[in-house]
Design a protein around this motif. Structure first.
Motif, mmCIF file in Angstrom:
data_model
loop_
_atom_site.group_PDB
_atom_site.id
_atom_site.type_symbol
_atom_site.label_atom_id
_atom_site.label_comp_id
_atom_site.label_asym_id
_atom_site.label_seq_id
_atom_site.Cartn_x
_atom_site.Cartn_y
_atom_site.Cartn_z
ATOM 1 N N LYS A 9 0.861 -1.186 0.000
ATOM 2 C CA LYS A 9 0.000 0.000 0.000
ATOM 3 C C LYS A 9 0.900 1.239 0.000
ATOM 4 O O LYS A 9 1.715 1.426 0.893
ATOM 5 C CB LYS A 9 -0.913 -0.001 1.221
ATOM 6 N N LEU A 10 0.747 2.071 -1.032
ATOM 7 C CA LEU A 10 1.577 3.261 -1.171
ATOM 8 C C LEU A 10 1.061 4.376 -0.266
ATOM 9 O O LEU A 10 -0.147 4.624 -0.202
ATOM 10 C CB LEU A 10 1.589 3.725 -2.624
ATOM 11 N N LYS A 11 1.989 5.051 0.402
ATOM 12 C CA LYS A 11 1.605 6.145 1.296
ATOM 13 C C LYS A 11 1.147 7.366 0.503
ATOM 14 O O LYS A 11 0.233 8.058 0.910
ATOM 15 C CB LYS A 11 2.768 6.508 2.211
ATOM 16 N N ASN A 12 1.806 7.646 -0.610
ATOM 17 C CA ASN A 12 1.471 8.803 -1.442
ATOM 18 C C ASN A 12 1.294 8.357 -2.891
ATOM 19 O O ASN A 12 2.159 8.603 -3.731
ATOM 20 C CB ASN A 12 2.570 9.865 -1.345
ATOM 21 N N PRO A 13 0.175 7.702 -3.222
ATOM 22 C CA PRO A 13 -0.008 7.213 -4.592
ATOM 23 C C PRO A 13 -0.190 8.366 -5.572
ATOM 24 O O PRO A 13 -0.667 9.435 -5.197
ATOM 25 C CB PRO A 13 -1.286 6.374 -4.502
ATOM 26 N N PRO A 14 0.189 8.131 -6.834
ATOM 27 C CA PRO A 14 -0.041 9.168 -7.842
ATOM 28 C C PRO A 14 -1.536 9.392 -8.034
ATOM 29 O O PRO A 14 -2.341 8.467 -7.861
ATOM 30 C CB PRO A 14 0.601 8.582 -9.109
ATOM 31 N N ALA A 15 -1.916 10.604 -8.395
ATOM 32 C CA ALA A 15 -3.328 10.952 -8.555
ATOM 33 C C ALA A 15 -4.020 10.092 -9.606
ATOM 34 O O ALA A 15 -5.184 9.762 -9.472
ATOM 35 C CB ALA A 15 -3.465 12.429 -8.911
ATOM 36 N N ASP A 16 -3.289 9.705 -10.648
ATOM 37 C CA ASP A 16 -3.896 8.926 -11.731
ATOM 38 C C ASP A 16 -3.476 7.461 -11.698
ATOM 39 O O ASP A 16 -3.589 6.754 -12.680
ATOM 40 C CB ASP A 16 -3.547 9.544 -13.085
ATOM 41 N N GLY A 17 -2.985 6.997 -10.546
ATOM 42 C CA GLY A 17 -2.503 5.623 -10.471
ATOM 43 C C GLY A 17 -3.076 4.859 -9.296
ATOM 44 O O GLY A 17 -3.861 5.381 -8.504
ATOM 45 N N SER A 18 -2.650 3.630 -9.197
ATOM 46 C CA SER A 18 -3.115 2.736 -8.144
ATOM 47 C C SER A 18 -2.484 3.091 -6.805
ATOM 48 O O SER A 18 -1.382 3.631 -6.738
ATOM 49 C CB SER A 18 -2.750 1.293 -8.509
ATOM 50 N N SER A 19 -3.177 2.767 -5.731
ATOM 51 C CA SER A 19 -2.631 2.965 -4.393
ATOM 52 C C SER A 19 -1.893 1.715 -3.921
ATOM 53 O O SER A 19 -1.374 1.673 -2.817
ATOM 54 C CB SER A 19 -3.754 3.306 -3.408
ATOM 55 N N ILE A 20 -1.848 0.685 -4.776
ATOM 56 C CA ILE A 20 -1.175 -0.571 -4.460
ATOM 57 C C ILE A 20 -0.083 -0.839 -5.488
ATOM 58 O O ILE A 20 -0.315 -0.729 -6.685
ATOM 59 C CB ILE A 20 -2.165 -1.766 -4.485
ATOM 60 N N GLN A 21 1.098 -1.187 -5.009
ATOM 61 C CA GLN A 21 2.199 -1.604 -5.879
ATOM 62 C C GLN A 21 2.333 -3.117 -5.751
ATOM 63 O O GLN A 21 2.208 -3.672 -4.653
ATOM 64 C CB GLN A 21 3.505 -0.935 -5.439
ATOM 65 N N TYR A 22 2.549 -3.796 -6.862
ATOM 66 C CA TYR A 22 2.670 -5.252 -6.878
ATOM 67 C C TYR A 22 4.109 -5.633 -7.207
ATOM 68 O O TYR A 22 4.675 -5.133 -8.170
ATOM 69 C CB TYR A 22 1.739 -5.859 -7.923
ATOM 70 N N LYS A 23 4.672 -6.558 -6.408
ATOM 71 C CA LYS A 23 6.025 -7.072 -6.648
ATOM 72 C C LYS A 23 5.981 -8.591 -6.680
ATOM 73 O O LYS A 23 5.378 -9.216 -5.812
ATOM 74 C CB LYS A 23 6.985 -6.626 -5.535
#
Length: 115
Positions: free
Chosen positions: A90-104
């Motif tokens: 879960k990203l603390k500061n997600p981009p306005a036009d992007g997902s709030s989750i990063q997948y690895k």
């Protein structure tokens, strides 16, 4: 000697707080990735994975996945269905036009040729 003990205890407490914070912001998950990417529209036209988070594949449950999967995108081959283990962060500061989750990618669990 007492000063070293206090530093050790303080370090241990800080380490536990930082680790528990990471655990709250990430979790492991299993994804199925379909054998073909499909056209989709997000900010612009692009191709998307079709994914499922089920234990077994159900042909009616495919969802469009607009983001990339770090460590997997470079390995993906059209024509193969994948079962992969990922960490969702879960990203603390997600981009306005992007997902709030990063997948690895953690691991490719299976890679089967689609027939």
């Amino acid at each position: 000697m007492m000063k070293i003990k206090h530093i050790f205890i303080a370090s241990f407490i800080l380490l536990n707080f930082s680790c528990s914070n990471d655990n709250e912001n990430s979790m492991n998950s299993m994804l199925w990735i379909d054998s073909e990417r499909v056209s989709c529209i997000d900010v612009g036209e692009q191709t998307c994975y079709r994914i499922q988070e089920n234990d077994v594949i159900n042909e009616n449950d495919w969802l469009l996945f607009y983001d990339g999967i770090e460590g997997f995108d470079e390995q993906y081959e059209t024509g193969y269905t994948y079962k992969i283990s990922v960490t969702k962060i879960k990203l603390k500061n997600p981009p306005a036009d992007g997902s709030s989750i990063q997948y690895k990618l953690n691991k490719i669990l299976s890679k089967e040729l689609d027939e």
